[in-house]
Scaffold this motif. Structure first.
Motif, mmCIF file in Angstrom:
data_model
loop_
_atom_site.group_PDB
_atom_site.id
_atom_site.type_symbol
_atom_site.label_atom_id
_atom_site.label_comp_id
_atom_site.label_asym_id
_atom_site.label_seq_id
_atom_site.Cartn_x
_atom_site.Cartn_y
_atom_site.Cartn_z
ATOM 1 N N ARG A 39 25.995 12.078 -22.495
ATOM 2 C CA ARG A 39 25.864 12.197 -21.040
ATOM 3 C C ARG A 39 24.446 11.858 -20.604
ATOM 4 O O ARG A 39 24.228 11.135 -19.636
ATOM 5 C CB ARG A 39 26.216 13.620 -20.617
ATOM 6 N N ARG A 40 23.451 12.350 -21.328
ATOM 7 C CA ARG A 40 22.063 12.086 -20.962
ATOM 8 C C ARG A 40 21.693 10.618 -21.128
ATOM 9 O O ARG A 40 20.862 10.099 -20.399
ATOM 10 C CB ARG A 40 21.132 12.921 -21.841
ATOM 11 N N SER A 41 22.302 9.946 -22.095
ATOM 12 C CA SER A 41 21.930 8.556 -22.351
ATOM 13 C C SER A 41 22.420 7.613 -21.253
ATOM 14 O O SER A 41 21.966 6.479 -21.165
ATOM 15 C CB SER A 41 22.473 8.102 -23.700
ATOM 16 N N GLN A 42 23.352 8.070 -20.426
ATOM 17 C CA GLN A 42 23.880 7.221 -19.357
ATOM 18 C C GLN A 42 22.966 7.188 -18.141
ATOM 19 O O GLN A 42 23.135 6.356 -17.261
ATOM 20 C CB GLN A 42 25.286 7.693 -18.928
ATOM 21 N N TRP A 43 21.988 8.100 -18.067
ATOM 22 C CA TRP A 43 21.094 8.157 -16.924
ATOM 23 C C TRP A 43 20.110 6.997 -16.989
ATOM 24 O O TRP A 43 19.552 6.697 -18.032
ATOM 25 C CB TRP A 43 20.324 9.483 -16.937
ATOM 26 N N LYS A 44 19.916 6.327 -15.875
ATOM 27 C CA LYS A 44 18.979 5.206 -15.834
ATOM 28 C C LYS A 44 18.109 5.332 -14.588
ATOM 29 O O LYS A 44 18.594 5.675 -13.517
ATOM 30 C CB LYS A 44 19.732 3.875 -15.795
ATOM 31 N N ALA A 45 16.836 5.043 -14.748
ATOM 32 C CA ALA A 45 15.921 5.055 -13.606
ATOM 33 C C ALA A 45 16.080 3.759 -12.824
ATOM 34 O O ALA A 45 16.367 2.710 -13.394
ATOM 35 C CB ALA A 45 14.480 5.201 -14.087
ATOM 36 N N HIS A 46 15.906 3.832 -11.527
ATOM 37 C CA HIS A 46 15.998 2.650 -10.676
ATOM 38 C C HIS A 46 14.602 2.092 -10.425
ATOM 39 O O HIS A 46 13.629 2.840 -10.348
ATOM 40 C CB HIS A 46 16.642 2.999 -9.334
ATOM 41 N N ASN A 47 14.529 0.781 -10.288
ATOM 42 C CA ASN A 47 13.260 0.164 -9.925
ATOM 43 C C ASN A 47 12.927 0.538 -8.487
ATOM 44 O O ASN A 47 13.810 0.559 -7.629
ATOM 45 C CB ASN A 47 13.341 -1.357 -10.038
ATOM 46 N N PRO A 48 11.662 0.825 -8.198
ATOM 47 C CA PRO A 48 11.315 1.165 -6.822
ATOM 48 C C PRO A 48 11.485 -0.048 -5.910
ATOM 49 O O PRO A 48 11.215 -1.177 -6.313
ATOM 50 C CB PRO A 48 9.852 1.583 -6.903
ATOM 51 N N ALA A 49 11.969 0.200 -4.717
ATOM 52 C CA ALA A 49 12.138 -0.882 -3.752
ATOM 53 C C ALA A 49 10.762 -1.345 -3.295
ATOM 54 O O ALA A 49 9.932 -0.549 -2.866
ATOM 55 C CB ALA A 49 12.960 -0.395 -2.558
ATOM 56 N N LEU A 50 10.499 -2.638 -3.413
ATOM 57 C CA LEU A 50 9.197 -3.186 -3.034
ATOM 58 C C LEU A 50 9.232 -3.654 -1.588
ATOM 59 O O LEU A 50 10.192 -4.278 -1.156
ATOM 60 C CB LEU A 50 8.820 -4.348 -3.953
ATOM 61 N N MET A 51 8.188 -3.342 -0.853
ATOM 62 C CA MET A 51 8.072 -3.732 0.546
ATOM 63 C C MET A 51 6.915 -4.706 0.677
ATOM 64 O O MET A 51 5.921 -4.592 -0.025
ATOM 65 C CB MET A 51 7.796 -2.503 1.422
ATOM 66 N N GLU A 52 7.071 -5.666 1.561
ATOM 67 C CA GLU A 52 5.978 -6.606 1.818
ATOM 68 C C GLU A 52 5.076 -6.028 2.896
ATOM 69 O O GLU A 52 5.544 -5.572 3.933
ATOM 70 C CB GLU A 52 6.529 -7.953 2.271
ATOM 71 N N THR A 53 3.779 -6.040 2.647
ATOM 72 C CA THR A 53 2.811 -5.558 3.621
ATOM 73 C C THR A 53 1.525 -6.362 3.471
ATOM 74 O O THR A 53 1.255 -6.927 2.424
ATOM 75 C CB THR A 53 2.529 -4.049 3.419
ATOM 76 N N LYS A 54 0.755 -6.418 4.553
ATOM 77 C CA LYS A 54 -0.510 -7.150 4.524
ATOM 78 C C LYS A 54 -1.638 -6.171 4.242
ATOM 79 O O LYS A 54 -1.795 -5.166 4.922
ATOM 80 C CB LYS A 54 -0.762 -7.840 5.854
#
Length: 57
Positions: free
Chosen positions: A16-31
């Motif tokens: 059960r624990r091995s099925q957990w996956k972290a998501h990549n953070p959503a990247l935002m464009e900014t100046k």
């Protein structure tokens, strides 16, 4: 709160624990300093204040 009815085996727990996956953070464009960069949303304010180096993203 949910309570398990009985003890879960070690194999089932690890499966059960091995099925957990972290998501990549959503990247935002900014100046920042006149250049457009893509960084995680939670770091935009720190990058604009100069607390975080932008080159590492």
């Amino acid at each position: 709160m949910a309570v398990p009815k009985r003890r879960m085996s070690r194999a089932n727990t690890r499966t059960r624990r091995s099925q957990w996956k972290a998501h990549n953070p959503a990247l935002m464009e900014t100046k920042i300093d006149g250049q457009t960069v893509r960084i995680p949303r939670r770091l935009i304010k720190a990058a604009q204040l100069g607390l975080v180096e932008v080159e590492q993203f």
